[in-house]
Design a protein around this motif. Structure first.
Motif, PDB file in Angstrom:
ATOM      1  N   TYR A  69      -5.390  41.768 -78.946  1.00  0.00           N
ATOM      2  CA  TYR A  69      -6.428  41.997 -78.128  1.00  0.00           C
ATOM      3  C   TYR A  69      -7.534  42.934 -78.728  1.00  0.00           C
ATOM      4  O   TYR A  69      -7.477  43.412 -79.810  1.00  0.00           O
ATOM      5  CB  TYR A  69      -6.141  42.934 -76.761  1.00  0.00           C
ATOM      6  CG  TYR A  69      -5.320  44.196 -76.892  1.00  0.00           C
ATOM      7  CD1 TYR A  69      -5.794  45.302 -76.842  1.00  0.00           C
ATOM      8  CD2 TYR A  69      -4.114  43.930 -77.241  1.00  0.00           C
ATOM      9  CE1 TYR A  69      -5.397  46.370 -76.666  1.00  0.00           C
ATOM     10  CE2 TYR A  69      -3.151  45.313 -77.214  1.00  0.00           C
ATOM     11  CZ  TYR A  69      -3.743  46.293 -77.085  1.00  0.00           C
ATOM     12  OH  TYR A  69      -3.064  47.539 -77.149  1.00  0.00           O
ATOM     13  N   MET A  70      -8.801  42.847 -78.298  1.00  0.00           N
ATOM     14  CA  MET A  70     -10.095  43.424 -78.790  1.00  0.00           C
ATOM     15  C   MET A  70     -10.653  44.644 -78.081  1.00  0.00           C
ATOM     16  O   MET A  70     -10.927  44.153 -76.905  1.00  0.00           O
ATOM     17  CB  MET A  70     -10.964  42.182 -79.262  1.00  0.00           C
ATOM     18  CG  MET A  70     -12.422  42.885 -79.905  1.00  0.00           C
ATOM     19  SD  MET A  70     -12.194  43.307 -81.274  1.00  0.00           S
ATOM     20  CE  MET A  70     -13.602  44.440 -81.513  1.00  0.00           C
ATOM     21  N   ASN A  71     -10.824  45.702 -78.548  1.00  0.00           N
ATOM     22  CA  ASN A  71     -11.617  46.852 -77.845  1.00  0.00           C
ATOM     23  C   ASN A  71     -12.821  46.695 -78.298  1.00  0.00           C
ATOM     24  O   ASN A  71     -13.089  47.164 -79.473  1.00  0.00           O
ATOM     25  CB  ASN A  71     -10.769  47.902 -78.124  1.00  0.00           C
ATOM     26  CG  ASN A  71     -11.426  49.232 -77.194  1.00  0.00           C
ATOM     27  OD1 ASN A  71     -12.712  49.519 -77.418  1.00  0.00           O
ATOM     28  ND2 ASN A  71     -10.759  49.755 -76.319  1.00  0.00           N
ATOM     29  N   TRP A  72     -14.146  46.391 -77.467  1.00  0.00           N
ATOM     30  CA  TRP A  72     -15.260  46.562 -78.068  1.00  0.00           C
ATOM     31  C   TRP A  72     -16.143  47.651 -77.932  1.00  0.00           C
ATOM     32  O   TRP A  72     -17.005  47.728 -78.233  1.00  0.00           O
ATOM     33  CB  TRP A  72     -15.936  45.258 -76.997  1.00  0.00           C
ATOM     34  CG  TRP A  72     -15.263  44.066 -77.122  1.00  0.00           C
ATOM     35  CD1 TRP A  72     -14.382  43.454 -76.315  1.00  0.00           C
ATOM     36  CD2 TRP A  72     -15.621  42.995 -78.011  1.00  0.00           C
ATOM     37  NE1 TRP A  72     -13.969  42.205 -76.804  1.00  0.00           N
ATOM     38  CE2 TRP A  72     -14.696  41.661 -77.687  1.00  0.00           C
ATOM     39  CE3 TRP A  72     -16.391  42.886 -78.924  1.00  0.00           C
ATOM     40  CZ2 TRP A  72     -14.708  40.727 -78.532  1.00  0.00           C
ATOM     41  CZ3 TRP A  72     -16.324  41.518 -79.626  1.00  0.00           C
ATOM     42  CH2 TRP A  72     -15.656  40.607 -79.452  1.00  0.00           C
ATOM     43  N   GLY A  73     -15.500  48.578 -77.336  1.00  0.00           N
ATOM     44  CA  GLY A  73     -16.154  50.062 -77.297  1.00  0.00           C
ATOM     45  C   GLY A  73     -17.016  50.079 -76.080  1.00  0.00           C
ATOM     46  O   GLY A  73     -17.826  51.153 -75.862  1.00  0.00           O
ATOM     47  N   GLY A  74     -16.717  49.412 -74.967  1.00  0.00           N
ATOM     48  CA  GLY A  74     -17.777  49.519 -73.831  1.00  0.00           C
ATOM     49  C   GLY A  74     -17.635  48.367 -72.836  1.00  0.00           C
ATOM     50  O   GLY A  74     -17.056  47.524 -73.157  1.00  0.00           O
ATOM     51  N   LEU A  75     -17.992  48.321 -71.754  1.00  0.00           N
ATOM     52  CA  LEU A  75     -17.654  47.538 -70.862  1.00  0.00           C
ATOM     53  C   LEU A  75     -18.425  46.127 -71.067  1.00  0.00           C
ATOM     54  O   LEU A  75     -19.516  46.119 -71.623  1.00  0.00           O
ATOM     55  CB  LEU A  75     -18.694  47.857 -69.471  1.00  0.00           C
ATOM     56  CG  LEU A  75     -18.808  46.890 -68.223  1.00  0.00           C
ATOM     57  CD1 LEU A  75     -17.270  46.831 -67.654  1.00  0.00           C
ATOM     58  CD2 LEU A  75     -19.613  47.572 -67.057  1.00  0.00           C
ATOM     59  N   ILE A  76     -17.618  45.208 -71.088  1.00  0.00           N
ATOM     60  CA  ILE A  76     -17.889  43.735 -71.279  1.00  0.00           C
ATOM     61  C   ILE A  76     -18.524  42.940 -70.089  1.00  0.00           C
ATOM     62  O   ILE A  76     -19.483  42.468 -70.210  1.00  0.00           O
ATOM     63  CB  ILE A  76     -16.668  42.882 -72.047  1.00  0.00           C
ATOM     64  CG1 ILE A  76     -16.202  43.721 -73.299  1.00  0.00           C
ATOM     65  CG2 ILE A  76     -17.116  41.500 -72.406  1.00  0.00           C
ATOM     66  CD1 ILE A  76     -17.391  43.715 -74.321  1.00  0.00           C
ATOM     67  N   SER A  77     -17.445  42.747 -69.001  1.00  0.00           N
ATOM     68  CA  SER A  77     -18.076  41.927 -67.932  1.00  0.00           C
ATOM     69  C   SER A  77     -16.692  42.336 -67.004  1.00  0.00           C
ATOM     70  O   SER A  77     -15.858  43.114 -67.030  1.00  0.00           O
ATOM     71  CB  SER A  77     -17.948  40.411 -68.415  1.00  0.00           C
ATOM     72  OG  SER A  77     -18.207  39.763 -67.307  1.00  0.00           O
ATOM     73  N   VAL A  78     -16.552  41.317 -66.002  1.00  0.00           N
ATOM     74  CA  VAL A  78     -15.175  41.312 -65.200  1.00  0.00           C
ATOM     75  C   VAL A  78     -14.802  39.859 -65.091  1.00  0.00           C
ATOM     76  O   VAL A  78     -15.443  38.955 -65.410  1.00  0.00           O
ATOM     77  CB  VAL A  78     -15.588  41.636 -63.807  1.00  0.00           C
ATOM     78  CG1 VAL A  78     -16.152  43.209 -63.608  1.00  0.00           C
ATOM     79  CG2 VAL A  78     -16.500  40.732 -63.138  1.00  0.00           C
ATOM     80  N   GLY A  79     -13.488  39.682 -65.163  1.00  0.00           N
ATOM     81  CA  GLY A  79     -12.849  38.329 -64.863  1.00  0.00           C
ATOM     82  C   GLY A  79     -12.286  38.209 -66.403  1.00  0.00           C
ATOM     83  O   GLY A  79     -11.669  38.963 -67.015  1.00  0.00           O
ATOM     84  N   LYS A  80     -12.905  36.956 -66.816  1.00  0.00           N
ATOM     85  CA  LYS A  80     -12.756  36.406 -68.141  1.00  0.00           C
ATOM     86  C   LYS A  80     -14.217  36.609 -68.856  1.00  0.00           C
ATOM     87  O   LYS A  80     -14.925  36.327 -68.227  1.00  0.00           O
ATOM     88  CB  LYS A  80     -12.208  35.064 -68.311  1.00  0.00           C
ATOM     89  CG  LYS A  80     -10.725  35.211 -67.909  1.00  0.00           C
ATOM     90  CD  LYS A  80      -9.947  33.634 -68.093  1.00  0.00           C
ATOM     91  CE  LYS A  80      -8.669  33.734 -67.746  1.00  0.00           C
ATOM     92  NZ  LYS A  80      -7.930  32.156 -68.069  1.00  0.00           N
ATOM     93  N   THR A  81     -13.834  36.686 -70.260  1.00  0.00           N
ATOM     94  CA  THR A  81     -15.334  36.571 -70.884  1.00  0.00           C
ATOM     95  C   THR A  81     -14.917  35.632 -72.103  1.00  0.00           C
ATOM     96  O   THR A  81     -13.985  35.426 -72.644  1.00  0.00           O
ATOM     97  CB  THR A  81     -15.676  37.780 -71.660  1.00  0.00           C
ATOM     98  OG1 THR A  81     -16.818  37.758 -72.136  1.00  0.00           O
ATOM     99  CG2 THR A  81     -14.714  38.559 -72.537  1.00  0.00           C
ATOM    100  N   TYR A  82     -16.017  35.128 -72.749  1.00  0.00           N
ATOM    101  CA  TYR A  82     -15.841  34.102 -73.617  1.00  0.00           C
ATOM    102  C   TYR A  82     -16.147  34.793 -75.156  1.00  0.00           C
ATOM    103  O   TYR A  82     -17.016  35.554 -75.406  1.00  0.00           O
ATOM    104  CB  TYR A  82     -17.101  33.229 -73.765  1.00  0.00           C
ATOM    105  CG  TYR A  82     -16.795  32.029 -74.689  1.00  0.00           C
ATOM    106  CD1 TYR A  82     -15.876  30.771 -74.153  1.00  0.00           C
ATOM    107  CD2 TYR A  82     -17.323  31.708 -75.682  1.00  0.00           C
ATOM    108  CE1 TYR A  82     -15.677  29.995 -75.238  1.00  0.00           C
ATOM    109  CE2 TYR A  82     -17.442  30.749 -76.633  1.00  0.00           C
ATOM    110  CZ  TYR A  82     -16.380  29.626 -76.198  1.00  0.00           C
ATOM    111  OH  TYR A  82     -15.958  28.744 -77.156  1.00  0.00           O
ATOM    112  N   VAL A  83     -14.905  34.656 -75.966  1.00  0.00           N
ATOM    113  CA  VAL A  83     -14.977  35.419 -77.176  1.00  0.00           C
ATOM    114  C   VAL A  83     -14.940  33.967 -78.488  1.00  0.00           C
ATOM    115  O   VAL A  83     -14.027  33.413 -78.184  1.00  0.00           O
ATOM    116  CB  VAL A  83     -13.687  36.198 -77.454  1.00  0.00           C
ATOM    117  CG1 VAL A  83     -13.778  36.773 -78.744  1.00  0.00           C
ATOM    118  CG2 VAL A  83     -13.659  37.198 -76.313  1.00  0.00           C
TER     119      VAL A  83
END
Length: 325
Positions: A72-86
């Motif tokens: 897993y990847m910690n991005w340092g802040g709020l990304i989204s909710v549910g799933k996100t495209y990486v």
């Protein structure tokens, strides 16, 4: 290599050991109730990104409790909710993109195929990951991967699937052809998984098709004389409960019918012609090399095309593998 070791007693009662090796932070912990051990390998990004008006580092983490591995990847802040495209690029491997599940405080994403990423990262020096958080521009982090392969090799009990795969690649009797270059074997494995995933997306909602991991694998091992590891057993098509069925593996297709006590096995390398002939009402006859092997009655045109595409692609991949040089 210089290692720095720290011992901590957390407020939850977990005993934690932290080790720094090749700039990887290694945390091992023991649950005081279950006495179950786990390990987390963490790596800070090479540089920072502006995230929500602040300079942030990203963290790449690999966690295992001996049974399940997560990347897993910690991005340092709020990304989204549910799933996100990486999206991610690992050295010379192809650029890839997937939907990753969000966790934590919606600031971490978990990879859907951790084993595939581990195989790539273990033979690479650099990885870059990208995502676009809701409402702000794309965020990307890069990581040096030096030392990861050694860490995975040092902890085979935590990374058993990785250790087993490596052992198979070194054992000429474990696969149908002696393994070649390690990196080429990983590339081939990735291609097989991509082909399998395309088929899975089409048939996953149809109950007659059971996709890996197969919960009744033990009965299939006996029925189809299986010696393969569970990861190589991809799809089971069940026509009339236990009477007959079709098993699709990483290396072949196996057909069991009422007329024979032993399944018919056709390897992808043996397949010169492949077709499914028929219609949605009467079913589709599975024809390989001009011979009818079975009839698939739980299918429509979309499934028929997906099965043909899968078999054609696996056959082409094995034929390419068999070419000299």
């Amino acid at each position: 290599m210089v290692n720095h070791i720290f011992f901590l007693l957390s407020l939850t009662g977990f005993i934690i050991c932290q080790t720094v090796s090749e700039n990887w932070l290694i945390e091992t912990s023991t649950d005081p109730v279950t006495e179950k051990e786990s390990i987390t390998l963490s790596k800070r990004s090479i540089g920072t990104q502006i995230f929500n008006y602040e300079r942030k580092y990203g963290w790449l983490k690999i966690h295992s409790n001996g049974n399940k591995v997560d990347v897993y990847m910690n991005w340092g802040g709020l990304i989204s909710v549910g799933k996100t495209y990486v999206k991610y690029k690992i050295d010379n491997y192809d650029f890839r993109g997937d939907s990753w599940t969000l966790t934590g405080e919606f600031d971490e994403t978990i990879a859907p195929d951790p084993f595939l990423i581990l195989l790539q990262m273990a033979t690479s020096e650099k990885a870059s990951l990208y995502t676009t958080p809701k409402g702000i521009p794309q965020v990307s982090y890069s990581f040096q991967l030096t030392g990861l392969k050694e860490l995975l090799d040092e902890h085979p009990l935590f990374f058993k699937k990785y250790a087993d795969w490596n052992a198979r690649m070194k054992n000429n009797t474990a696969i149908d052809k002696p393994p070649g270059n390690y990196t080429d074997n990983i590339a081939r494995y990735m291609q097989q998984e991509d082909i399998f995933r395309k088929l899975s997306r089409t048939i996953e909602s149809h109950s007659q098709y059971t996709i890996r991991p197969i919960w009744f694998i033990d009965s299939l091992r006996e029925k189809f004389n299986l010696q393969l590891p569970e990861d190589d057993i991809l799809v089971y098509y069940n026509r009339w409960m236990k009477d007959i069925g079709i098993l699709i593996t990483r290396y072949d297709i196996r057909i069991q019918d009422r007329k024979s006590k032993t399944p018919k096995v056709v390897t992808y390398r043996e397949m010169d012609s492949i077709s499914l002939r028929g219609n949605d009402v009467l079913g589709y006859k599975l024809m390989i090399n001009g011979e009818k092997l079975s009839t698939i009655i739980h299918a429509n045109l979309t499934i028929k095309n997906a099965l043909e595409t899968f078999l054609d692609a696996m056959s082409a991949l094995e034929s390419k593998k068999a070419l000299p040089g």
